[in-house]
Design an enzyme around this catalytic site. Structure first.
Site, PDB file in Angstrom:
ATOM      1  N   ASP A  86      -1.425  -8.524   1.694  1.00 29.87           N
ATOM      2  CA  ASP A  86      -2.226  -9.735   1.879  1.00 29.87           C
ATOM      3  C   ASP A  86      -1.930 -10.455   3.183  1.00 29.87           C
ATOM      4  O   ASP A  86      -2.656 -11.365   3.575  1.00 29.87           O
ATOM      5  CB  ASP A  86      -1.984 -10.709   0.721  1.00 29.87           C
ATOM      6  CG  ASP A  86      -2.555 -10.152  -0.556  1.00 29.87           C
ATOM      7  OD1 ASP A  86      -3.607  -9.507  -0.476  1.00 29.87           O
ATOM      8  OD2 ASP A  86      -1.943 -10.346  -1.615  1.00 29.87           O
ATOM      9  N   HIS A 133       7.362  -8.594  -2.731  1.00 33.32           N
ATOM     10  CA  HIS A 133       6.604  -7.783  -3.673  1.00 33.32           C
ATOM     11  C   HIS A 133       7.544  -7.355  -4.791  1.00 33.32           C
ATOM     12  O   HIS A 133       8.713  -7.094  -4.546  1.00 33.32           O
ATOM     13  CB  HIS A 133       6.028  -6.543  -2.971  1.00 33.32           C
ATOM     14  CG  HIS A 133       4.927  -5.902  -3.735  1.00 33.32           C
ATOM     15  ND1 HIS A 133       5.161  -5.022  -4.754  1.00 33.32           N
ATOM     16  CD2 HIS A 133       3.580  -6.055  -3.663  1.00 33.32           C
ATOM     17  CE1 HIS A 133       4.000  -4.648  -5.258  1.00 33.32           C
ATOM     18  NE2 HIS A 133       3.025  -5.265  -4.622  1.00 33.32           N
TER      19      HIS A 133
HETATM   20  N1  ACO Z   1       9.134 -16.578   0.093  1.00 36.06           N
HETATM   21  C1  ACO Z   1      10.403 -17.041  -0.107  1.00 36.06           C
HETATM   22  N2  ACO Z   1      11.236 -16.544  -1.047  1.00 36.06           N
HETATM   23  C2  ACO Z   1      10.786 -15.545  -1.815  1.00 36.06           C
HETATM   24  C3  ACO Z   1       9.484 -15.017  -1.658  1.00 36.06           C
HETATM   25  C4  ACO Z   1       8.653 -15.563  -0.658  1.00 36.06           C
HETATM   26  N3  ACO Z   1       7.405 -15.111  -0.471  1.00 36.06           N
HETATM   27  N4  ACO Z   1       9.280 -14.013  -2.561  1.00 36.06           N
HETATM   28  C5  ACO Z   1      10.412 -13.921  -3.265  1.00 36.06           C
HETATM   29  N5  ACO Z   1      11.333 -14.835  -2.816  1.00 36.06           N
HETATM   30  C6  ACO Z   1      12.701 -15.012  -3.301  1.00 36.06           C
HETATM   31  C7  ACO Z   1      12.718 -15.724  -4.634  1.00 36.06           C
HETATM   32  O1  ACO Z   1      12.824 -17.114  -4.500  1.00 36.06           O
HETATM   33  C8  ACO Z   1      13.908 -15.106  -5.308  1.00 36.06           C
HETATM   34  O2  ACO Z   1      15.059 -15.743  -4.795  1.00 36.06           O
HETATM   35  P1  ACO Z   1      16.375 -15.968  -5.743  1.00 36.06           P
HETATM   36  O3  ACO Z   1      16.871 -14.579  -6.039  1.00 36.06           O
HETATM   37  O4  ACO Z   1      17.284 -16.748  -4.860  1.00 36.06           O
HETATM   38  O5  ACO Z   1      15.890 -16.683  -6.957  1.00 36.06           O
HETATM   39  C9  ACO Z   1      13.931 -13.663  -4.804  1.00 36.06           C
HETATM   40  O6  ACO Z   1      13.243 -13.702  -3.536  1.00 36.06           O
HETATM   41  C10 ACO Z   1      13.229 -12.678  -5.724  1.00 36.06           C
HETATM   42  O7  ACO Z   1      11.930 -13.176  -6.007  1.00 36.06           O
HETATM   43  P2  ACO Z   1      11.192 -13.037  -7.410  1.00 36.06           P
HETATM   44  O8  ACO Z   1      10.160 -14.097  -7.531  1.00 36.06           O
HETATM   45  O9  ACO Z   1      12.219 -12.937  -8.505  1.00 36.06           O
HETATM   46  O10 ACO Z   1      10.525 -11.616  -7.241  1.00 36.06           O
HETATM   47  P3  ACO Z   1       9.303 -11.103  -8.047  1.00 36.06           P
HETATM   48  O11 ACO Z   1       9.363  -9.633  -7.969  1.00 36.06           O
HETATM   49  O12 ACO Z   1       9.257 -11.718  -9.398  1.00 36.06           O
HETATM   50  O13 ACO Z   1       8.059 -11.706  -7.225  1.00 36.06           O
HETATM   51  C11 ACO Z   1       6.200 -11.958  -5.800  1.00 36.06           C
HETATM   52  C12 ACO Z   1       7.242 -10.991  -6.382  1.00 36.06           C
HETATM   53  C13 ACO Z   1       5.511 -12.742  -6.936  1.00 36.06           C
HETATM   54  C14 ACO Z   1       5.134 -11.148  -5.068  1.00 36.06           C
HETATM   55  C15 ACO Z   1       6.905 -12.939  -4.826  1.00 36.06           C
HETATM   56  O14 ACO Z   1       7.551 -12.231  -3.789  1.00 36.06           O
HETATM   57  C16 ACO Z   1       5.944 -13.985  -4.242  1.00 36.06           C
HETATM   58  O15 ACO Z   1       5.698 -15.005  -4.890  1.00 36.06           O
HETATM   59  N6  ACO Z   1       5.402 -13.735  -2.998  1.00 36.06           N
HETATM   60  C17 ACO Z   1       4.430 -14.621  -2.404  1.00 36.06           C
HETATM   61  C18 ACO Z   1       3.051 -14.376  -3.030  1.00 36.06           C
HETATM   62  C19 ACO Z   1       2.402 -13.085  -2.558  1.00 36.06           C
HETATM   63  O16 ACO Z   1       2.353 -12.789  -1.374  1.00 36.06           O
HETATM   64  N7  ACO Z   1       1.878 -12.325  -3.531  1.00 36.06           N
HETATM   65  C20 ACO Z   1       1.156 -11.078  -3.250  1.00 36.06           C
HETATM   66  C21 ACO Z   1       1.812  -9.932  -3.920  1.00 36.06           C
HETATM   67  S1  ACO Z   1       1.038  -8.440  -3.436  1.00 36.06           S
HETATM   68  C22 ACO Z   1      -0.395  -8.373  -4.298  1.00 36.06           C
HETATM   69  O17 ACO Z   1      -0.534  -8.891  -5.382  1.00 36.06           O
HETATM   70  C23 ACO Z   1      -1.445  -7.637  -3.711  1.00 36.06           C
END
Ligand code: ACO
Length: 431
Positions: free
Chosen positions: A366, A308
């Site tokens: 979720d 998140h």
């Molecule tokens: N699985 C594996 N790796 C992940 C995940 C994941 N679900 N989420 C983040 N990471 C990693 C990224 O690859 C990144 O790694 P790096 O630093 O080596 O590049 C690091 O963790 C940070 O991730 P970001 O994408 O920069 O974080 P951001 O805050 O932009 O993204 C997000 C948050 C979009 C929710 C992300 O965690 C994601 O895509 N999760 C899966 C989708 C999801 O469940 N979304 C629901 C959100 S809650 C809602 O809307 C109600």
């Protein structure tokens, strides 16, 4: 917003600029850069708004490190346990918990607005039967501005109020009808003797040939899902609603914009994507393979329902949702549901894995909501429409707050231009 005694100093090119600061009631201090461009001829750069407060708000507060979510100061776990969705709607919209009389009046007002203009049934029939219910919702909610002309004037407080109630009241009917259309069944009209969640369940699952008896435990679980999704401060869809509204667009157009944004798999679409992922994993023995894929930088796969932008701890909504999932599956006698077993095992393995620990990736709301909705009988395509239904009150509350803020102005971000600079047009024969 309280002005702070503190100021921040920005120094570059041997010049210094003093920037005012504001102290919030909770959360980090805020540096006010509103006049920076005029004074220093520079922009700030923050793609994804990771460090930018786009507005002042009194509605919702999140402490991502603690895993705390407050609506008007009240913690989400207390609201999920002791309150119910329409009371939380009142709280979000008007700032305080209602008295018994105020609540009754509010519930009546919502109940009396649940029907859709009959002409809208023809609008539905224009969609292909296999349309995704979110596509239908974007269209139908946007079309409300063509059906409810008497509540589109944003400068009239009465019309703003009527539009707010209409949106909250009609969204269950709109979502249920998107579902009915999608599966080829006749529309079921709302019933005023049912509570908000029961009415929605009935409109989804009743058919003319057989009445749907609403189970109070399922209705309570549905209501809790609505409550847990009601608002989440300045997330992508809410910011979309605020940006659309900043131009003076009508409320139905603004909420349609929010629904469009919510659809994406990184936001509201994650609940559908999460359940599909759990089904693809299938059995707990395949979890390590998927964990390795999630960790592989060269693989675009991510564990859906994990991570998140704001929470770097457990999403407090996920804890309540997990408890609800257990209750619902027990009621339905499907505790040994393989998807739930996979989800529990995946959660355990991911929480012990260094990659997820280092990056502070915890299950989000979720992760468990899809399991409950699936057990209730909803297809995955309905998961995000249900999220949209619940989030409508948050969008509406934020929209109203923005319009009542005398300082609000059209949202117009600047850019870091990296394209070509001036060049003369070249005639086609000379290219
Ligand atoms: N699985 C594996 N790796 C992940 C995940 C994941 N679900 N989420 C983040 N990471 C990693 C990224 O690859 C990144 O790694 P790096 O630093 O080596 O590049 C690091 O963790 C940070 O991730 P970001 O994408 O920069 O974080 P951001 O805050 O932009 O993204 C997000 C948050 C979009 C929710 C992300 O965690 C994601 O895509 N999760 C899966 C989708 C999801 O469940 N979304 C629901 C959100 S809650 C809602 O809307 C109600």
């Amino acid at each position: 917003m309280a002005d702070s005694n503190k100021t921040a100093t920005l120094t570059f090119d041997n010049k210094s600029f003093e920037l005012p600061m504001h102290s919030p009631t909770a959360g980090p201090d805020v540096i006010d850069i509103g006049k920076l461009y005029g004074q220093a001829d520079v922009f700030t750069f923050d793609p994804g708004f990771t460090s930018t407060a786009a507005c002042a708000s009194t509605i919702t507060f999140i402490d991502g490190d603690k895993g705390e979510l407050l609506h008007r100061g009240y913690p989400i776990d207390q609201l999920a346990e002791k309150s119910h969705f329409l009371e939380v709607c009142y709280l979000l919209l008007y700032g305080e918990l209602p008295t018994a009389e105020q609540l009754e009046d509010f519930e009546n007002r919502v109940t009396l607005h649940t029907m859709l203009h009959e002409q809208m049934t023809y609008f539905y029939r224009g969609f292909r039967r296999d349309a995704h219910p979110m596509a239908v919702m974007v269209g139908v909610v946007g079309a409300m501005s063509a059906f409810y002309h008497d509540s589109t004037d944003i400068n009239d407080p009465w019309q703003r109020e009527v539009a707010s109630i209409r949106l909250i009241a009609k969204m269950p009917t709109i979502a249920a009808w998107a579902y009915k259309y999608h599966i080829g069944q006749p529309f079921v009209y709302p019933r005023n003797d049912l509570d908000y969640a029961s009415n929605f369940l009935r409109m989804c699952f009743s058919v003319p040939a057989e009445e749907y008896e609403v189970n109070p435990i399922l209705s309570r679980a549905m209501d809790r899902i609505f409550t847990l999704h009601a608002d989440h401060e300045q997330n992508a869809s809410t910011s979309t609603v605020r940006l659309a509204s900043s131009s003076g667009a009508n409320p139905f157009a603004c909420i349609a914009a929010g629904i469009a944004c919510l659809w994406g798999p990184a936001h509201g679409g994650a609940n559908q994507a999460c359940l599909e992922m759990l089904r693809e994993i299938g059995t707990p023995d395949r979890i390590p393979e998927f964990i390795e894929r999630a960790k592989d930088r060269n693989d675009p796969f991510r564990l859906m329902g994990f991570g998140h932008r704001v929470y770097k701890n457990f999403d407090p909504r996920a804890k309540v949702m997990k408890q609800s999932a257990d209750e619902v599956l027990e009621l339905l006698g499907i505790e040994d549901n393989p998807t739930l077993q996979t989800a529990k095992e995946l959660e355990k393995i991911a929480l012990e894995d260094d990659y997820f620990i280092d990056k502070k990736l915890y299950p989000n709301v979720d992760f468990y909501s899809g399991i409950i909705l699936d057990a209730m009988g909803f297809p995955t395509s309905m998961f995000t429409p249900i999220f949209a239904l619940a989030r409508t009150v948050g969008w509406v509350a934020q929209w109203k707050e923005q319009l009542s803020d005398p300082a609000h102005k059209i949202g117009r971000p600047r850019q870091l231009y990296t394209g070509k600079t001036f060049r003369d047009y070249v005639e086609v024969e000379n290219r």
